[in-house]
Design a protein around this motif. Sequence first.
Motif, PDB file in Angstrom:
ATOM      1  N   THR A 149       0.925  -0.807  -0.103  1.00  0.00           N
ATOM      2  CA  THR A 149       0.615   0.026   0.246  1.00  0.00           C
ATOM      3  C   THR A 149       0.832   1.475  -0.348  1.00  0.00           C
ATOM      4  OG1 THR A 149      -1.599  -1.155   1.291  1.00  0.00           O
ATOM      5  CG2 THR A 149      -1.770   1.341   1.273  1.00  0.00           C
ATOM      6  N   LEU A 150       0.762   2.342  -0.772  1.00  0.00           N
ATOM      7  CA  LEU A 150       1.365   3.466  -0.781  1.00  0.00           C
ATOM      8  C   LEU A 150       0.482   4.658  -0.154  1.00  0.00           C
ATOM      9  CD1 LEU A 150       3.790   5.161  -2.181  1.00  0.00           C
ATOM     10  CD2 LEU A 150       1.644   5.971  -3.754  1.00  0.00           C
ATOM     11  N   ILE A 151       0.885   5.273   1.037  1.00  0.00           N
ATOM     12  CA  ILE A 151       0.073   5.538   1.369  1.00  0.00           C
ATOM     13  C   ILE A 151       1.131   7.153   1.358  1.00  0.00           C
ATOM     14  CG2 ILE A 151      -0.048   7.384   3.849  1.00  0.00           C
ATOM     15  CD1 ILE A 151      -0.065   4.037   5.151  1.00  0.00           C
ATOM     16  N   LEU A 152      -0.064   8.485   1.392  1.00  0.00           N
ATOM     17  CA  LEU A 152      -0.157   9.708   0.310  1.00  0.00           C
ATOM     18  C   LEU A 152      -0.371  10.848   1.626  1.00  0.00           C
ATOM     19  CD1 LEU A 152      -0.799   9.976  -2.516  1.00  0.00           C
ATOM     20  CD2 LEU A 152       1.505  10.260  -1.777  1.00  0.00           C
ATOM     21  N   PRO A 153       0.230  10.899   3.146  1.00  0.00           N
ATOM     22  CA  PRO A 153      -0.444  11.057   3.908  1.00  0.00           C
ATOM     23  C   PRO A 153      -1.411  12.179   4.673  1.00  0.00           C
ATOM     24  CG  PRO A 153       1.766  11.145   3.790  1.00  0.00           C
ATOM     25  CD  PRO A 153       1.935  10.355   2.938  1.00  0.00           C
ATOM     26  N   HIS A 154      -1.085  13.238   3.774  1.00  0.00           N
ATOM     27  CA  HIS A 154      -2.000  14.652   3.695  1.00  0.00           C
ATOM     28  C   HIS A 154      -1.964  14.949   2.205  1.00  0.00           C
ATOM     29  CE1 HIS A 154      -1.658  14.822   7.898  1.00  0.00           C
ATOM     30  NE2 HIS A 154      -0.387  15.056   7.955  1.00  0.00           N
ATOM     31  N   ALA A 155      -2.722  14.363   1.007  1.00  0.00           N
ATOM     32  CA  ALA A 155      -4.128  14.407   0.133  1.00  0.00           C
ATOM     33  C   ALA A 155      -3.737  16.204  -0.303  1.00  0.00           C
ATOM     34  CB  ALA A 155      -4.738  13.720  -0.548  1.00  0.00           C
ATOM     35  N   THR A 156      -3.117  16.553  -1.350  1.00  0.00           N
ATOM     36  CA  THR A 156      -3.215  17.797  -2.114  1.00  0.00           C
ATOM     37  C   THR A 156      -3.843  17.930  -3.233  1.00  0.00           C
ATOM     38  OG1 THR A 156      -1.804  17.788  -2.755  1.00  0.00           O
ATOM     39  CG2 THR A 156      -1.323  18.317  -0.718  1.00  0.00           C
ATOM     40  N   LEU A 157      -4.322  18.994  -4.034  1.00  0.00           N
ATOM     41  CA  LEU A 157      -4.816  19.219  -5.098  1.00  0.00           C
ATOM     42  C   LEU A 157      -4.089  18.309  -6.238  1.00  0.00           C
ATOM     43  CD1 LEU A 157      -7.834  21.956  -5.416  1.00  0.00           C
ATOM     44  CD2 LEU A 157      -7.631  19.403  -4.879  1.00  0.00           C
ATOM     45  N   ARG A 158      -2.932  18.395  -6.399  1.00  0.00           N
ATOM     46  CA  ARG A 158      -1.548  18.887  -7.095  1.00  0.00           C
ATOM     47  C   ARG A 158      -1.274  17.054  -6.699  1.00  0.00           C
ATOM     48  NH1 ARG A 158       2.823  22.727  -4.877  1.00  0.00           N
ATOM     49  NH2 ARG A 158       1.766  21.725  -2.943  1.00  0.00           N
ATOM     50  N   ASP A 159      -1.348  16.084  -6.287  1.00  0.00           N
ATOM     51  CA  ASP A 159      -1.471  14.601  -5.780  1.00  0.00           C
ATOM     52  C   ASP A 159      -2.327  14.148  -7.231  1.00  0.00           C
ATOM     53  OD1 ASP A 159      -0.277  14.819  -2.502  1.00  0.00           O
ATOM     54  OD2 ASP A 159       0.448  14.813  -4.181  1.00  0.00           O
ATOM     55  N   THR A 160      -2.893  14.663  -8.209  1.00  0.00           N
ATOM     56  CA  THR A 160      -3.756  13.826  -8.440  1.00  0.00           C
ATOM     57  C   THR A 160      -3.270  13.648  -9.796  1.00  0.00           C
ATOM     58  OG1 THR A 160      -5.936  15.487  -8.076  1.00  0.00           O
ATOM     59  CG2 THR A 160      -5.992  14.217 -10.258  1.00  0.00           C
ATOM     60  N   ALA A 161      -3.228  12.326  -9.815  1.00  0.00           N
ATOM     61  CA  ALA A 161      -2.612  11.405 -11.445  1.00  0.00           C
ATOM     62  C   ALA A 161      -3.037  10.029 -10.837  1.00  0.00           C
ATOM     63  CB  ALA A 161      -0.925  11.999 -10.512  1.00  0.00           C
ATOM     64  N   VAL A 162      -1.764   9.202 -12.069  1.00  0.00           N
ATOM     65  CA  VAL A 162      -1.840   7.526 -11.987  1.00  0.00           C
ATOM     66  C   VAL A 162      -0.772   7.695 -11.726  1.00  0.00           C
ATOM     67  CG1 VAL A 162      -2.042   6.083 -13.695  1.00  0.00           C
ATOM     68  CG2 VAL A 162      -3.262   8.380 -14.449  1.00  0.00           C
ATOM     69  N   TYR A 163      -1.303   6.573 -10.369  1.00  0.00           N
ATOM     70  CA  TYR A 163      -0.372   6.171  -9.700  1.00  0.00           C
ATOM     71  C   TYR A 163      -0.123   4.748 -10.274  1.00  0.00           C
ATOM     72  CZ  TYR A 163      -0.318   9.807  -6.583  1.00  0.00           C
ATOM     73  OH  TYR A 163      -0.294  11.152  -5.735  1.00  0.00           O
ATOM     74  N   TYR A 164       1.321   3.874 -10.692  1.00  0.00           N
ATOM     75  CA  TYR A 164       2.251   2.655 -10.743  1.00  0.00           C
ATOM     76  C   TYR A 164       2.669   2.278  -9.954  1.00  0.00           C
ATOM     77  CZ  TYR A 164       0.696   4.951 -15.382  1.00  0.00           C
ATOM     78  OH  TYR A 164       0.017   5.685 -17.064  1.00  0.00           O
ATOM     79  N   CYS A 165       2.450   0.501  -9.954  1.00  0.00           N
ATOM     80  CA  CYS A 165       3.384   0.005  -8.591  1.00  0.00           C
ATOM     81  C   CYS A 165       3.585  -1.076  -9.756  1.00  0.00           C
ATOM     82  CB  CYS A 165       1.659  -0.572  -8.138  1.00  0.00           C
ATOM     83  SG  CYS A 165       2.233  -1.991  -7.002  1.00  0.00           S
ATOM     84  N   ILE A 166       4.852  -0.984  -9.175  1.00  0.00           N
ATOM     85  CA  ILE A 166       5.794  -1.968 -10.403  1.00  0.00           C
ATOM     86  C   ILE A 166       7.206  -2.979  -9.656  1.00  0.00           C
ATOM     87  CG2 ILE A 166       7.430  -2.116 -12.473  1.00  0.00           C
ATOM     88  CD1 ILE A 166       6.303   0.829 -13.002  1.00  0.00           C
ATOM     89  N   VAL A 167       7.328  -3.809  -9.538  1.00  0.00           N
ATOM     90  CA  VAL A 167       8.022  -4.761  -9.231  1.00  0.00           C
ATOM     91  C   VAL A 167       9.486  -5.289 -10.139  1.00  0.00           C
ATOM     92  CG1 VAL A 167       6.310  -6.415  -7.962  1.00  0.00           C
ATOM     93  CG2 VAL A 167       6.819  -6.450  -9.849  1.00  0.00           C
ATOM     94  N   ARG A 168      10.192  -5.385  -9.421  1.00  0.00           N
ATOM     95  CA  ARG A 168      11.353  -5.519 -10.746  1.00  0.00           C
ATOM     96  C   ARG A 168      12.934  -5.996  -9.993  1.00  0.00           C
ATOM     97  NH1 ARG A 168      15.193  -0.208 -10.921  1.00  0.00           N
ATOM     98  NH2 ARG A 168      16.559  -1.474 -12.616  1.00  0.00           N
ATOM     99  N   VAL A 169      13.517  -6.221 -10.663  1.00  0.00           N
ATOM    100  CA  VAL A 169      14.681  -6.499  -9.767  1.00  0.00           C
ATOM    101  C   VAL A 169      15.255  -5.318  -9.586  1.00  0.00           C
ATOM    102  CG1 VAL A 169      16.714  -8.170  -9.171  1.00  0.00           C
ATOM    103  CG2 VAL A 169      14.898  -9.079 -10.692  1.00  0.00           C
TER     104      VAL A 169
END
Lengths: 111, 117
Positions: free
Chosen positions: A72-92
Motif C-alpha cells: 500500500t502506498l500512503i500519501l499522508p495528506h493528499a493535496t490537489l497536486r497529487d491528482t495523478a495516475v499511480y503505478y505499482c511496478i515490481v522489478r529486480v
Amino acid sequence: DAKTTQPTSMDCAEGRAANLPCNHSTISGNEYVYWYRQIHSQGPQYIIHGLKNNETNEMASLIITEDRKSSTLILPHATLRDTAVYYCIVRVGGTTDKLIFGTGTRLQVFP
Amino acid sequence: GAVVSQHPSWVICKSGTSVKIECRSLDFQATTMFWYRQFPKQSLMLMATSNEGSKATYEQGVEKDKFLINHASLTLSTLTVTSAHPEDSSFYICSAARSASGNNEQFFGPGTRLTVL
C-alpha cells in the motif's frame, strides 16, 4: 505483462490520507516494489520503492505485507497536486531491468 | 539531481518526414536509457532499451527500422521516427538509469508529443 494489479480509480478528499493498494502475488524474492506517478501529460515521477521493510520518504510511505504479496502506498495528506495516475511496478533491484507499466490507479483528489 | 530532459517538447510534422527526439541526462551518466510510447488514456509501453555504445534492444512488435535509436554518449540518446505517419502520433517518453545510486533508478524525461499530419 505487468505483474501487478491495482484498482482503476480512487477518490480522496484533500488533506486526508490516500491509501493506494497493489497486489503482486507472484513477486520473486529478489524483486522490489516500485511506485511511480504520472501527472497528466508529464513523464512519470519516482515516488518510493522497497523490498520487504516498510519505507518512508518525504513524499509517501510504503507498507509491504509480510508475505510480500501486496503493498500500500500512503500519501499522508493528499493535496490537489497529487491528482495523478499511480503505478505499482515490481522489478529486480540493482540492475537496469526495464520497467513494465500496468494500467495504474487514477487518483482524484477533490477539495 | 537526476534530471532528464527531452527535446523537443512537442513537434508537428507532415506524413512521410522523419523526426528526431533527444533525451539527455543532465547531471548524471546513464549507460542505459529506455524509450516509451504512450497513446491517449493508455499506459506507457516500452519500445526499446538503449545501451551506450551498442545496438538498442527492441520490444516485440516495435519496428527497429522505423524507430532508430542511437546512444552515442553516456548522456544522450536519440529516437528517430522515420517516414512518420499519423498512426505514429503519440507521447514519447525516455528514461535514464542512474547507476551511481546503486539501484539503477530510472528517471523520466518530460516527454515529447508528436503529431503527424
